[in-house]
Design an enzyme around this catalytic site. Structure first.
Site, mmCIF file in Angstrom:
data_model
loop_
_atom_site.group_PDB
_atom_site.id
_atom_site.type_symbol
_atom_site.label_atom_id
_atom_site.label_comp_id
_atom_site.label_asym_id
_atom_site.label_seq_id
_atom_site.Cartn_x
_atom_site.Cartn_y
_atom_site.Cartn_z
ATOM 1 N N ARG A 192 34.617 46.887 45.456
ATOM 2 C CA ARG A 192 33.557 47.128 44.472
ATOM 3 C C ARG A 192 33.814 46.243 43.261
ATOM 4 O O ARG A 192 34.949 45.827 43.009
ATOM 5 C CB ARG A 192 33.542 48.606 44.032
ATOM 6 C CG ARG A 192 33.354 49.597 45.149
ATOM 7 C CD ARG A 192 31.999 49.513 45.824
ATOM 8 N NE ARG A 192 30.920 50.020 44.999
ATOM 9 C CZ ARG A 192 30.534 51.283 44.966
ATOM 10 N NH1 ARG A 192 31.155 52.178 45.706
ATOM 11 N NH2 ARG A 192 29.536 51.673 44.216
ATOM 12 N N GLU A 250 49.972 37.908 52.802
ATOM 13 C CA GLU A 250 49.533 38.626 51.594
ATOM 14 C C GLU A 250 50.585 39.652 51.144
ATOM 15 O O GLU A 250 50.801 39.844 49.946
ATOM 16 C CB GLU A 250 48.218 39.374 51.863
ATOM 17 C CG GLU A 250 47.002 38.476 51.941
ATOM 18 C CD GLU A 250 45.689 39.257 52.012
ATOM 19 O OE1 GLU A 250 44.678 38.711 51.597
ATOM 20 O OE2 GLU A 250 45.686 40.409 52.496
ATOM 21 N N HIS A 262 42.834 38.036 46.696
ATOM 22 C CA HIS A 262 41.621 37.507 47.317
ATOM 23 C C HIS A 262 42.007 36.607 48.495
ATOM 24 O O HIS A 262 42.914 35.776 48.363
ATOM 25 C CB HIS A 262 40.811 36.713 46.278
ATOM 26 C CG HIS A 262 39.548 36.157 46.835
ATOM 27 N ND1 HIS A 262 38.438 36.943 47.092
ATOM 28 C CD2 HIS A 262 39.217 34.902 47.219
ATOM 29 C CE1 HIS A 262 37.488 36.184 47.602
ATOM 30 N NE2 HIS A 262 37.923 34.943 47.687
ATOM 31 N N ASP A 303 36.147 36.741 41.030
ATOM 32 C CA ASP A 303 37.262 35.941 41.573
ATOM 33 C C ASP A 303 37.568 34.692 40.740
ATOM 34 O O ASP A 303 37.913 33.633 41.277
ATOM 35 C CB ASP A 303 36.966 35.534 43.039
ATOM 36 C CG ASP A 303 36.757 36.749 43.935
ATOM 37 O OD1 ASP A 303 37.427 37.769 43.697
ATOM 38 O OD2 ASP A 303 35.916 36.683 44.851
ATOM 39 N N GLU A 336 35.578 39.009 33.869
ATOM 40 C CA GLU A 336 34.183 39.410 34.073
ATOM 41 C C GLU A 336 33.447 38.556 35.100
ATOM 42 O O GLU A 336 32.343 38.879 35.506
ATOM 43 C CB GLU A 336 33.466 39.395 32.717
ATOM 44 C CG GLU A 336 34.059 40.458 31.803
ATOM 45 C CD GLU A 336 33.542 40.420 30.370
ATOM 46 O OE1 GLU A 336 32.631 39.633 30.081
ATOM 47 O OE2 GLU A 336 34.080 41.178 29.557
ATOM 48 N N LEU A 395 34.024 45.839 39.302
ATOM 49 C CA LEU A 395 34.233 46.661 38.102
ATOM 50 C C LEU A 395 33.390 46.112 36.948
ATOM 51 O O LEU A 395 33.242 44.898 36.795
ATOM 52 C CB LEU A 395 35.716 46.659 37.732
ATOM 53 C CG LEU A 395 36.637 47.316 38.773
ATOM 54 C CD1 LEU A 395 38.097 46.936 38.549
ATOM 55 C CD2 LEU A 395 36.472 48.836 38.764
HETATM 56 C C1 GAR Z 1 42.873 41.837 52.146
HETATM 57 O O1 GAR Z 1 42.962 40.845 53.117
HETATM 58 C C2 GAR Z 1 42.377 41.268 50.844
HETATM 59 O O2 GAR Z 1 42.711 39.926 50.679
HETATM 60 C C3 GAR Z 1 40.886 41.420 50.960
HETATM 61 O O3 GAR Z 1 40.695 42.616 51.655
HETATM 62 C C4 GAR Z 1 41.806 42.840 52.531
HETATM 63 C C5 GAR Z 1 42.236 44.257 52.382
HETATM 64 O O4 GAR Z 1 43.159 44.635 53.351
HETATM 65 N N1 GAR Z 1 40.291 41.460 49.665
HETATM 66 C C6 GAR Z 1 39.076 41.005 49.412
HETATM 67 O O5 GAR Z 1 38.355 40.519 50.246
HETATM 68 C C7 GAR Z 1 38.654 41.153 47.964
HETATM 69 N N2 GAR Z 1 37.532 40.351 47.693
HETATM 70 P P1 GAR Z 1 44.018 45.965 53.191
HETATM 71 O O6 GAR Z 1 43.039 47.089 52.824
HETATM 72 O O7 GAR Z 1 44.619 46.183 54.533
HETATM 73 O O8 GAR Z 1 45.025 45.749 52.126
#
Ligand code: GAR
Length: 186
Positions: free
Chosen positions: A89, A171, A107, A143, A140, A91
């Site tokens: 979401r 990650e 990201h 990304d 704001e 913010l």
């Molecule tokens: C992650 O790969 C993260 O980079 C991405 O969602 C995934 C969540 O995985 N985030 C986005 O796309 C944010 N724009 P997780 O719930 O297993 O941590």
């Protein structure tokens, strides 16, 4: 060392949440996950809050309600850092201003490339050799906040799910490197 209280916001699987919790068990890690907030009761990641006995709260419904309740919890729990981990979401400016400079996000691309959604699809379509993930401060603009740490990953397949998995595996470590960097513990 006194650890800073951190809250992790999730929407789904929570595999990054799990990695942060595990890494934060190191006595030299600068934060303690003292609260988890999900905007969906269906988020699988809530399971990790339960397994590791971390207080959690589900706040569903409109974002205005979410932010109001979340802000109260962040203050009550003396939270000093909010980690967005698959929190899907956006913010509001008002919320970000109230928690200024203390919200970070992961990201799945090498920002500033591919903001928003479908990052792996875009990287494959553009025949990129590398993709990766970026941990950045949230501001704001989507990304676009100051970058804390990026991890590059070679694209070895045209299958989106495969590329996604290879990035996600990186990650887990990258997010914790970024958190250490914030507090000069790298
Ligand atoms: C992650 O790969 C993260 O980079 C991405 O969602 C995934 C969540 O995985 N985030 C986005 O796309 C944010 N724009 P997780 O719930 O297993 O941590």
């Amino acid at each position: 060392m006194v650890k800073k209280n951190a809250c992790v916001f999730i929407s789904g699987n929570g595999s990054n949440l799990k990695a942060i919790i595990k890494n934060s068990r190191d006595p030299n890690f600068p934060i303690k996950v003292s609260l988890v907030i999900s905007n969906s009761k269906k988020a699988f990641g809530i399971k990790y809050a339960k397994i590791f006995s971390i207080p959690y709260k589900v706040i569903n419904g409109e974002m205005i309600r979410f932010e109001h309740k979340a802000l109260r919890l962040l203050n009550e729990n003396k939270i000093e850092l909010v980690c967005l981990a698959g929190f899907m979401r956006i913010l509001s400016k008002k919320f970000l201003r109230k928690f200024n400079g203390k919200i970070i996000n992961i990201h799945p691309s090498l920002l500033p490339k591919y903001k928003g959604l479908n990052t792996f699809k875009k990287a494959i379509e553009n025949k990129d050799i590398f993709t990766g993930c970026t941990i950045h401060y949230v501001n704001e603009k989507l990304d676009a906040g100051k970058i804390i740490f990026k991890k590059r990953v070679e694209i070895k397949s045209k299958i989106e799910e495969f590329v996604k998995r290879s990035v996600q595996l990186q990650e887990y470590n990258a997010y914790s490197i970024a958190i250490r960097k914030i507090y000069n513990k790298s």
